[in-house]
Design a protein around this motif. Structure first.
Motif, PDB file in Angstrom:
ATOM      1  N   ASP A  80     -44.808  68.266 -35.160  1.00  0.00           N
ATOM      2  CA  ASP A  80     -45.713  68.039 -36.292  1.00  0.00           C
ATOM      3  C   ASP A  80     -45.649  69.156 -37.336  1.00  0.00           C
ATOM      4  OD1 ASP A  80     -46.817  69.960 -34.700  1.00  0.00           O
ATOM      5  OD2 ASP A  80     -48.827  69.075 -34.603  1.00  0.00           O
ATOM      6  N   ASP A  81     -44.704  70.088 -37.198  1.00  0.00           N
ATOM      7  CA  ASP A  81     -44.517  71.115 -38.220  1.00  0.00           C
ATOM      8  C   ASP A  81     -43.954  70.488 -39.493  1.00  0.00           C
ATOM      9  OD1 ASP A  81     -45.456  73.163 -36.679  1.00  0.00           O
ATOM     10  OD2 ASP A  81     -43.489  73.819 -35.985  1.00  0.00           O
ATOM     11  N   PRO A  82     -44.265  71.046 -40.671  1.00  0.00           N
ATOM     12  CA  PRO A  82     -43.739  70.489 -41.931  1.00  0.00           C
ATOM     13  C   PRO A  82     -42.219  70.497 -41.954  1.00  0.00           C
ATOM     14  CG  PRO A  82     -45.504  72.074 -42.344  1.00  0.00           C
ATOM     15  CD  PRO A  82     -45.178  72.185 -40.896  1.00  0.00           C
ATOM     16  N   GLU A  83     -41.648  69.452 -42.546  1.00  0.00           N
ATOM     17  CA  GLU A  83     -40.185  69.332 -42.646  1.00  0.00           C
ATOM     18  C   GLU A  83     -39.696  69.964 -43.953  1.00  0.00           C
ATOM     19  OE1 GLU A  83     -37.015  65.815 -41.842  1.00  0.00           O
ATOM     20  OE2 GLU A  83     -38.393  65.461 -43.502  1.00  0.00           O
ATOM     21  N   VAL A  84     -38.594  70.692 -43.854  1.00  0.00           N
ATOM     22  CA  VAL A  84     -37.958  71.304 -45.019  1.00  0.00           C
ATOM     23  C   VAL A  84     -36.497  70.855 -45.041  1.00  0.00           C
ATOM     24  CG1 VAL A  84     -37.307  73.451 -46.174  1.00  0.00           C
ATOM     25  CG2 VAL A  84     -39.466  73.310 -44.908  1.00  0.00           C
ATOM     26  N   VAL A  85     -36.014  70.456 -46.217  1.00  0.00           N
ATOM     27  CA  VAL A  85     -34.623  70.037 -46.374  1.00  0.00           C
ATOM     28  C   VAL A  85     -33.906  71.059 -47.241  1.00  0.00           C
ATOM     29  CG1 VAL A  85     -33.040  68.254 -47.201  1.00  0.00           C
ATOM     30  CG2 VAL A  85     -35.205  67.606 -46.104  1.00  0.00           C
ATOM     31  N   ILE A  86     -32.782  71.546 -46.752  1.00  0.00           N
ATOM     32  CA  ILE A  86     -31.991  72.558 -47.457  1.00  0.00           C
ATOM     33  C   ILE A  86     -30.561  72.058 -47.583  1.00  0.00           C
ATOM     34  CG2 ILE A  86     -31.152  74.945 -47.402  1.00  0.00           C
ATOM     35  CD1 ILE A  86     -33.534  75.626 -45.624  1.00  0.00           C
ATOM     36  N   GLU A  87     -29.972  72.220 -48.749  1.00  0.00           N
ATOM     37  CA  GLU A  87     -28.555  71.920 -48.936  1.00  0.00           C
ATOM     38  C   GLU A  87     -27.805  73.230 -49.129  1.00  0.00           C
ATOM     39  OE1 GLU A  87     -27.879  69.121 -52.052  1.00  0.00           O
ATOM     40  OE2 GLU A  87     -28.640  67.416 -50.890  1.00  0.00           O
ATOM     41  N   GLY A 115     -22.768  78.763 -46.813  1.00  0.00           N
ATOM     42  CA  GLY A 115     -24.097  78.808 -46.219  1.00  0.00           C
ATOM     43  C   GLY A 115     -24.225  78.035 -44.926  1.00  0.00           C
ATOM     44  N   ARG A 116     -23.084  77.630 -44.355  1.00  0.00           N
ATOM     45  CA  ARG A 116     -23.128  76.843 -43.109  1.00  0.00           C
ATOM     46  C   ARG A 116     -23.732  77.627 -41.948  1.00  0.00           C
ATOM     47  NH1 ARG A 116     -19.720  72.126 -43.086  1.00  0.00           N
ATOM     48  NH2 ARG A 116     -19.743  72.251 -40.801  1.00  0.00           N
ATOM     49  N   TRP A 117     -23.773  78.958 -42.069  1.00  0.00           N
ATOM     50  CA  TRP A 117     -24.353  79.789 -41.014  1.00  0.00           C
ATOM     51  C   TRP A 117     -25.815  79.463 -40.765  1.00  0.00           C
ATOM     52  CZ3 TRP A 117     -28.537  82.586 -42.562  1.00  0.00           C
ATOM     53  CH2 TRP A 117     -28.663  82.849 -43.921  1.00  0.00           C
ATOM     54  N   VAL A 118     -26.496  78.857 -41.750  1.00  0.00           N
ATOM     55  CA  VAL A 118     -27.914  78.532 -41.588  1.00  0.00           C
ATOM     56  C   VAL A 118     -28.110  77.605 -40.391  1.00  0.00           C
ATOM     57  CG1 VAL A 118     -29.909  77.404 -42.660  1.00  0.00           C
ATOM     58  CG2 VAL A 118     -28.413  78.878 -44.030  1.00  0.00           C
ATOM     59  N   ALA A 119     -27.173  76.654 -40.196  1.00  0.00           N
ATOM     60  CA  ALA A 119     -27.277  75.712 -39.086  1.00  0.00           C
ATOM     61  C   ALA A 119     -27.064  76.399 -37.740  1.00  0.00           C
ATOM     62  CB  ALA A 119     -26.267  74.580 -39.262  1.00  0.00           C
ATOM     63  N   GLU A 120     -26.436  77.556 -37.744  1.00  0.00           N
ATOM     64  CA  GLU A 120     -26.231  78.294 -36.507  1.00  0.00           C
ATOM     65  C   GLU A 120     -27.415  79.211 -36.206  1.00  0.00           C
ATOM     66  OE1 GLU A 120     -22.601  80.397 -36.945  1.00  0.00           O
ATOM     67  OE2 GLU A 120     -21.372  78.606 -37.259  1.00  0.00           O
ATOM     68  N   GLY A 161     -17.997  70.247 -48.317  1.00  0.00           N
ATOM     69  CA  GLY A 161     -17.839  71.079 -47.130  1.00  0.00           C
ATOM     70  C   GLY A 161     -19.109  71.777 -46.707  1.00  0.00           C
ATOM     71  N   GLY A 162     -20.193  71.509 -47.424  1.00  0.00           N
ATOM     72  CA  GLY A 162     -21.477  72.098 -47.070  1.00  0.00           C
ATOM     73  C   GLY A 162     -22.267  71.199 -46.144  1.00  0.00           C
ATOM     74  N   LEU A 163     -23.558  71.488 -46.003  1.00  0.00           N
ATOM     75  CA  LEU A 163     -24.424  70.734 -45.103  1.00  0.00           C
ATOM     76  C   LEU A 163     -25.763  70.436 -45.762  1.00  0.00           C
ATOM     77  CD1 LEU A 163     -23.988  72.773 -41.766  1.00  0.00           C
ATOM     78  CD2 LEU A 163     -23.021  70.502 -42.246  1.00  0.00           C
ATOM     79  N   ARG A 200     -26.275  81.272 -54.679  1.00  0.00           N
ATOM     80  CA  ARG A 200     -25.541  80.082 -55.114  1.00  0.00           C
ATOM     81  C   ARG A 200     -25.017  79.255 -53.951  1.00  0.00           C
ATOM     82  NH1 ARG A 200     -22.578  83.654 -59.463  1.00  0.00           N
ATOM     83  NH2 ARG A 200     -23.998  83.438 -61.230  1.00  0.00           N
ATOM     84  N   ASP A 201     -25.131  79.779 -52.717  1.00  0.00           N
ATOM     85  CA  ASP A 201     -24.621  79.051 -51.545  1.00  0.00           C
ATOM     86  C   ASP A 201     -25.606  78.023 -51.012  1.00  0.00           C
ATOM     87  OD1 ASP A 201     -22.073  80.161 -51.314  1.00  0.00           O
ATOM     88  OD2 ASP A 201     -22.846  81.924 -50.263  1.00  0.00           O
ATOM     89  N   GLY A 202     -26.787  77.900 -51.618  1.00  0.00           N
ATOM     90  CA  GLY A 202     -27.718  76.912 -51.095  1.00  0.00           C
ATOM     91  C   GLY A 202     -28.979  76.790 -51.932  1.00  0.00           C
ATOM     92  N   ARG A 203     -29.754  75.734 -51.644  1.00  0.00           N
ATOM     93  CA  ARG A 203     -31.017  75.512 -52.356  1.00  0.00           C
ATOM     94  C   ARG A 203     -31.950  74.694 -51.478  1.00  0.00           C
ATOM     95  NH1 ARG A 203     -31.559  70.477 -55.113  1.00  0.00           N
ATOM     96  NH2 ARG A 203     -29.849  69.056 -54.615  1.00  0.00           N
TER      97      ARG A 203
END
Length: 315
Positions: A235-242, A247-252, A265-267, A288-291
């Motif tokens: 039930d925590d708020p959802e955040v969407v990041i591109e 910036g693929r390290w964010v998923a790790e 090639g991003g996520l 510039r690698d994400g928003r």
């Protein structure tokens, strides 16, 4: 609650216990050592990283199917230990450094000094060479020792702590409960400022003092950290990041619900957090690698923070 030194003692005893009881049942071993089965499994996950050589060979081949514990190479690692010159040097230098660690319990210090003296005798000429080397601990080592001592002596601590989410230092009194490592080293305790359980990263403790006030945290169930320090709730708020390829390290680094590939090639990463505002700093770090895509108000705040940061540099 066991601290780091108590866990080390238990794991050393565990090696001897398992060597004499092949196929021991997990429930029996946990009961014998007075720990939960989850804590025992945590110890068993660490033991295969230990062995008789610093070079990575002769590691303990121990595993479990959840019911029984098997040690497959008992005979291989049961031979008398023979240290190479570099191994003996590393042990002696480390032992002398730890013996000088502020806040170390006197009984542990004396035991370490006795062991060091025996090792020096066995090492011979190597001991003389190692005396020319020294190691000093940064502030995190001192914080670890003070927290460990506070846990052992059941004393409260006062800390000045840096919170990156708020970019501020706060002063608080904490009843320490346990030390643990998940990537970084942390201690968990009952914070008297917030009247709640809190986790503190050791390298963010700017100052610490042991108080004469006894530590008296309420009885709380220890969290299972096998899935990581941050375990978002549904039930925590959802955040969407591109993020772009850089910036693929964010998923790790961050637990996420989904991570969809983008044409460049991003996520596109969807994650949950109890404090979405803490991700504003992530947006600044990405540059510039994400928003941040959503929620819109968080994206706006991140954009405003970036504008202010650039203005501070005259851009």
């Amino acid at each position: 609650m066991a601290n780091a030194i108590d866990q080390t003692r238990r794991m050393l005893s565990l090696v001897t216990y398992l060597r004499e009881r092949p196929g021991a049942r997990v429930t029996d071993v946990a009961r014998a050592f007075g720990v939960t089965e989850a804590e025992l499994i945590g110890d068993l996950n660490v033991l295969p990283l230990c062995g008789t050589s610093f070079r990575g060979g002769d590691l303990l081949d121990i595993d479990t199917d959840g019911e029984r514990i098997w040690w497959h190479n008992v005979d291989d690692v049961a031979q008398p230990l023979r240290l190479a010159a570099d191994e003996a040097t590393a042990l002696l230098v480390a032992a002398r450094a730890v013996a000088n660690l502020p806040g170390l319990r006197d009984s542990d210090r004396q035991a370490l000094l006795r062991a060091t003296a025996k090792l020096e005798t066995a090492a011979g000429e190597v001991a003389a060479a190692s005396s020319q080397l020294s190691v000093t601990f940064e502030s995190e080592g001192s914080v670890f020792a003070d927290v460990d001592r506070a846990i052992a002596e059941r004393r409260r601590v006062w800390i000045r702590y840096y919170s990156p989410a708020r970019d501020a230092l706060t002063e608080r009194e904490v009843d320490p409960i346990r030390l643990f490592a998940v990537g970084h080293t942390y201690f968990e305790g009952w914070c008297r400022l917030s009247e709640d359980r809190r986790t503190f990263r050791l390298d963010r403790v700017a100052e610490i003092k042991l108080l004469d006030e006894p530590s008296d945290p309420p009885r709380i169930e220890p969290r299972d950290l096998s899935l990581g320090l941050v375990q978002p709730a549904g039930d925590d708020p959802e955040v969407v990041i591109e993020v772009g390829p850089g910036g693929r390290w964010v998923a790790e680094y961050y637990p996420y619900d989904s991570a969809d590939e983008l044409p460049d090639g991003g996520l596109r990463i969807s994650l949950r957090t109890p404090d979405p505002g803490s991700l504003r700093r992530l947006a600044l770090r990405l540059g510039r690698d994400g928003r941040i895509v959503s929620p819109a108000d968080l994206a706006d705040r991140a954009r405003e923070a970036a504008v202010l940061a650039l203005a501070a540099y005259g851009e």
